[in-house]
Write an enzyme that holds these catalytic residues in place. Structure first.
Site, PDB file in Angstrom:
ATOM      1  N   LYS A 269      -4.907  -0.748  -6.488  1.00 47.32           N
ATOM      2  CA  LYS A 269      -5.840  -1.839  -6.742  1.00 47.32           C
ATOM      3  C   LYS A 269      -7.243  -1.488  -6.273  1.00 47.32           C
ATOM      4  O   LYS A 269      -8.197  -2.161  -6.637  1.00 47.32           O
ATOM      5  CB  LYS A 269      -5.348  -3.159  -6.149  1.00 47.32           C
ATOM      6  CG  LYS A 269      -4.975  -3.193  -4.675  1.00 47.32           C
ATOM      7  CD  LYS A 269      -4.664  -4.638  -4.296  1.00 47.32           C
ATOM      8  CE  LYS A 269      -3.415  -4.841  -3.471  1.00 47.32           C
ATOM      9  NZ  LYS A 269      -3.560  -4.495  -2.062  1.00 47.32           N
TER      10      LYS A 269
ATOM     11  N   LYS B 195      -7.382   6.685   3.172  1.00 42.76           N
ATOM     12  CA  LYS B 195      -8.316   5.553   3.190  1.00 42.76           C
ATOM     13  C   LYS B 195      -9.579   5.867   3.998  1.00 42.76           C
ATOM     14  O   LYS B 195     -10.630   5.286   3.753  1.00 42.76           O
ATOM     15  CB  LYS B 195      -7.637   4.285   3.706  1.00 42.76           C
ATOM     16  CG  LYS B 195      -6.533   3.817   2.767  1.00 42.76           C
ATOM     17  CD  LYS B 195      -6.346   2.326   2.716  1.00 42.76           C
ATOM     18  CE  LYS B 195      -5.470   2.013   1.510  1.00 42.76           C
ATOM     19  NZ  LYS B 195      -5.042   0.660   1.382  1.00 42.76           N
TER      20      LYS B 195
ATOM     21  N   LYS C 269      -1.335   7.561  -7.573  1.00 37.53           N
ATOM     22  CA  LYS C 269      -0.600   6.291  -7.732  1.00 37.53           C
ATOM     23  C   LYS C 269      -1.536   5.209  -8.272  1.00 37.53           C
ATOM     24  O   LYS C 269      -2.750   5.237  -8.014  1.00 37.53           O
ATOM     25  CB  LYS C 269       0.046   5.848  -6.416  1.00 37.53           C
ATOM     26  CG  LYS C 269      -0.902   5.283  -5.397  1.00 37.53           C
ATOM     27  CD  LYS C 269      -0.194   4.378  -4.385  1.00 37.53           C
ATOM     28  CE  LYS C 269      -1.245   3.602  -3.597  1.00 37.53           C
ATOM     29  NZ  LYS C 269      -0.858   2.405  -2.946  1.00 37.53           N
TER      30      LYS C 269
HETATM   31  P1  ATP Z   1      -3.968   0.066  -2.811  1.00 35.67           P
HETATM   32  O1  ATP Z   1      -3.298   0.241  -4.114  1.00 35.67           O
HETATM   33  O2  ATP Z   1      -5.299  -0.575  -2.864  1.00 35.67           O
HETATM   34  O3  ATP Z   1      -3.879   1.250  -1.896  1.00 35.67           O
HETATM   35  P2  ATP Z   1      -1.928  -0.894  -1.260  1.00 35.67           P
HETATM   36  O4  ATP Z   1      -1.021   0.229  -1.561  1.00 35.67           O
HETATM   37  O5  ATP Z   1      -2.493  -1.015   0.083  1.00 35.67           O
HETATM   38  O6  ATP Z   1      -3.102  -1.036  -2.231  1.00 35.67           O
HETATM   39  P3  ATP Z   1      -0.471  -3.234  -0.804  1.00 35.67           P
HETATM   40  O7  ATP Z   1      -0.941  -4.494  -1.337  1.00 35.67           O
HETATM   41  O8  ATP Z   1      -0.571  -3.144   0.638  1.00 35.67           O
HETATM   42  O9  ATP Z   1      -1.168  -2.151  -1.663  1.00 35.67           O
HETATM   43  O10 ATP Z   1       0.989  -2.869  -1.247  1.00 35.67           O
HETATM   44  C1  ATP Z   1       1.931  -3.799  -1.546  1.00 35.67           C
HETATM   45  C2  ATP Z   1       3.203  -3.121  -1.953  1.00 35.67           C
HETATM   46  O11 ATP Z   1       3.037  -2.483  -3.230  1.00 35.67           O
HETATM   47  C3  ATP Z   1       3.685  -2.020  -1.005  1.00 35.67           C
HETATM   48  O12 ATP Z   1       5.078  -2.147  -0.860  1.00 35.67           O
HETATM   49  C4  ATP Z   1       3.357  -0.738  -1.738  1.00 35.67           C
HETATM   50  O13 ATP Z   1       4.225   0.303  -1.394  1.00 35.67           O
HETATM   51  C5  ATP Z   1       3.555  -1.169  -3.177  1.00 35.67           C
HETATM   52  N1  ATP Z   1       2.783  -0.340  -4.109  1.00 35.67           N
HETATM   53  C6  ATP Z   1       1.447  -0.133  -4.087  1.00 35.67           C
HETATM   54  N2  ATP Z   1       1.064   0.660  -5.098  1.00 35.67           N
HETATM   55  C7  ATP Z   1       2.217   0.989  -5.788  1.00 35.67           C
HETATM   56  C8  ATP Z   1       2.494   1.798  -6.941  1.00 35.67           C
HETATM   57  N3  ATP Z   1       1.524   2.433  -7.588  1.00 35.67           N
HETATM   58  N4  ATP Z   1       3.780   1.894  -7.358  1.00 35.67           N
HETATM   59  C9  ATP Z   1       4.778   1.250  -6.709  1.00 35.67           C
HETATM   60  N5  ATP Z   1       4.584   0.476  -5.616  1.00 35.67           N
HETATM   61  C10 ATP Z   1       3.316   0.335  -5.143  1.00 35.67           C
END
Ligand code: ATP
Ligand code: LTN
Length: 327
Positions: free
Chosen positions: A196, A112, A193
């Site tokens: 968002k 990040k 991965k």
């Molecule tokens: P970004 O995708 O923007 O990096 P993030 O990972 O910070 O967002 P969060 O909203 O904090 O997303 O994550 C919420 C949950 O979703 C966490 O448990 C994270 O591990 C899960 N998660 C995020 N992306 C994935 C993915 N591609 N596949 C499976 N689980 C995911």
């Protein structure tokens, strides 16, 4: 004793299919078996710059989605992190326990922060606040996607270090990850991965994408050069990712899906996957629209915060006493 479950999601953008399959769907399954606390981690969101009025709306958007996917406020405690000040308090105490070297090894911070001119100290100490979230509730189980594994290991280390130094205080939490789907990959690049925050919206399915957008994104998703629908994450990561999604939204095993497309090309497979996603997400989207416009969210979050505050306060009394803080 019923076990305690805790997890959190940041209100930083449109929730993706990755967040849903990796985390949210597990939240719903667990609420019937455990005493579950699900948090909207707005204090984590501000480790990166956020527009204040947009953040306020996104908190309500995420709360509405929690309910729309099936979380029941009678069974689960749903609340906003900043409504419970104990998170900041324990977060600080754990910042004083964690080592700089440990924080420097966290890959989420590296990813990040990469290429940014100014990175907040909060982004660096983020895992201490996450550990506080979990430990405040004496959580046994934390359902998350694979990307959070490193943070969970650090949380466990901090809980053990605290208990050893100050006396038994925290439950040592276990991570809960689903076997398939803990890491849903980007539709445009199966080595990354699904996220968002990816600048390309075509890389992800958002939970609130309209049916035509879902169909189009799936039809444009990258595949592999041969035309065979086969599960092989090493050789065929893109198709394997689509197969995982297909299996999870239809509750069929990957083998069943593969067998159904034996001898058929990617065209039929992708078309059916698009339809399966639309069928799975449409009822969630309809419920979301009702809930988001109902005016009920604020009240529910206040009730959740009251319950969370009471639970967190019990832990904080012990923590303050053990550390020697206060008058
Ligand atoms: P970004 O995708 O923007 O990096 P993030 O990972 O910070 O967002 P969060 O909203 O904090 O997303 O994550 C919420 C949950 O979703 C966490 O448990 C994270 O591990 C899960 N998660 C995020 N992306 C994935 C993915 N591609 N596949 C499976 N689980 C995911
Ligand atoms: N770090 C997580 C979000 C998060 C979390 C938590 C997850 C903050 N606190 C506590 C589980 C438990 C993320 O970036 N996905």
């Amino acid at each position: 004793m019923t076990s305690r479950v805790f997890s959190g999601i940041q209100p930083t953008g449109q929730i993706t299919l990755g967040n849903y399959l990796g985390a949210l769907k597990q939240f719903v399954a667990l609420q019937d078996q455990a005493d579950a606390f699900y948090c909207i981690v707005d204090m984590h969101a501000i480790t990166m710059p956020q527009d204040p009025s947009q953040l306020k709306e996104r908190i309500k958007d995420l709360a509405s989605l929690y309910l729309a996917v099936g979380l029941d406020p009678q069974k689960s405690t749903l609340f906003v992190q900043s409504d419970v000040s104990a998170h900041s308090e324990l977060g600080w105490i754990l910042q004083c326990l964690v080592h700089m070297g440990e924080l420097s090894r966290m890959t989420q911070f590296k990813e990040k922060g990469e290429g940014k001119e100014a990175v907040s100290a909060g982004l660096f100490t983020y895992p201490a606040l996450m550990a506080a979230d979990i430990l405040l509730y004496q959580s046994h189980l934390v359902p998350v996607g694979e990307d959070q594994k490193q943070h969970l290991e650090l949380t466990r280390d901090l809980a053990i270090r605290f208990n050893t130094r100050f006396g038994d205080t925290f439950t040592i939490p276990d991570i809960m990850m689903i076997k398939q789907g803990a890491r849903i990959m980007s539709l445009d690049d199966p080595s990354k991965k699904m996220s968002k925050s990816n600048p390309n919206p075509g890389s992800r399915i958002e939970m609130l994408d309209p049916p035509d957008v879902i169909r189009k994104k799936i039809s444009r998703a990258v595949t592999d050069s041969d035309r065979v629908v086969r599960f092989d994450p090493e050789e065929k990561p893109a198709v394997s990712n689509l197969l995982t999604i297909f299996s999870l939204v239809t509750d069929k095993s990957i083998e069943e899906v593969v067998a159904a497309y034996d001898g058929k090309g990617y065209g039929d497979f992708k078309k059916d996957l698009g339809e399966a996603l639309v069928a799975h997400l449409s009822p969630i989207q309809n419920r979301y629209a009702e809930i988001r416009n109902s005016g009920e969210i604020e009240r529910l979050l206040q009730l959740g915060a009251e319950k969370a505050r009471a639970t967190a306060a019990t832990t904080m009394d012990i923590v303050r006493q053990h550390v020697g803080l206060g008058s």
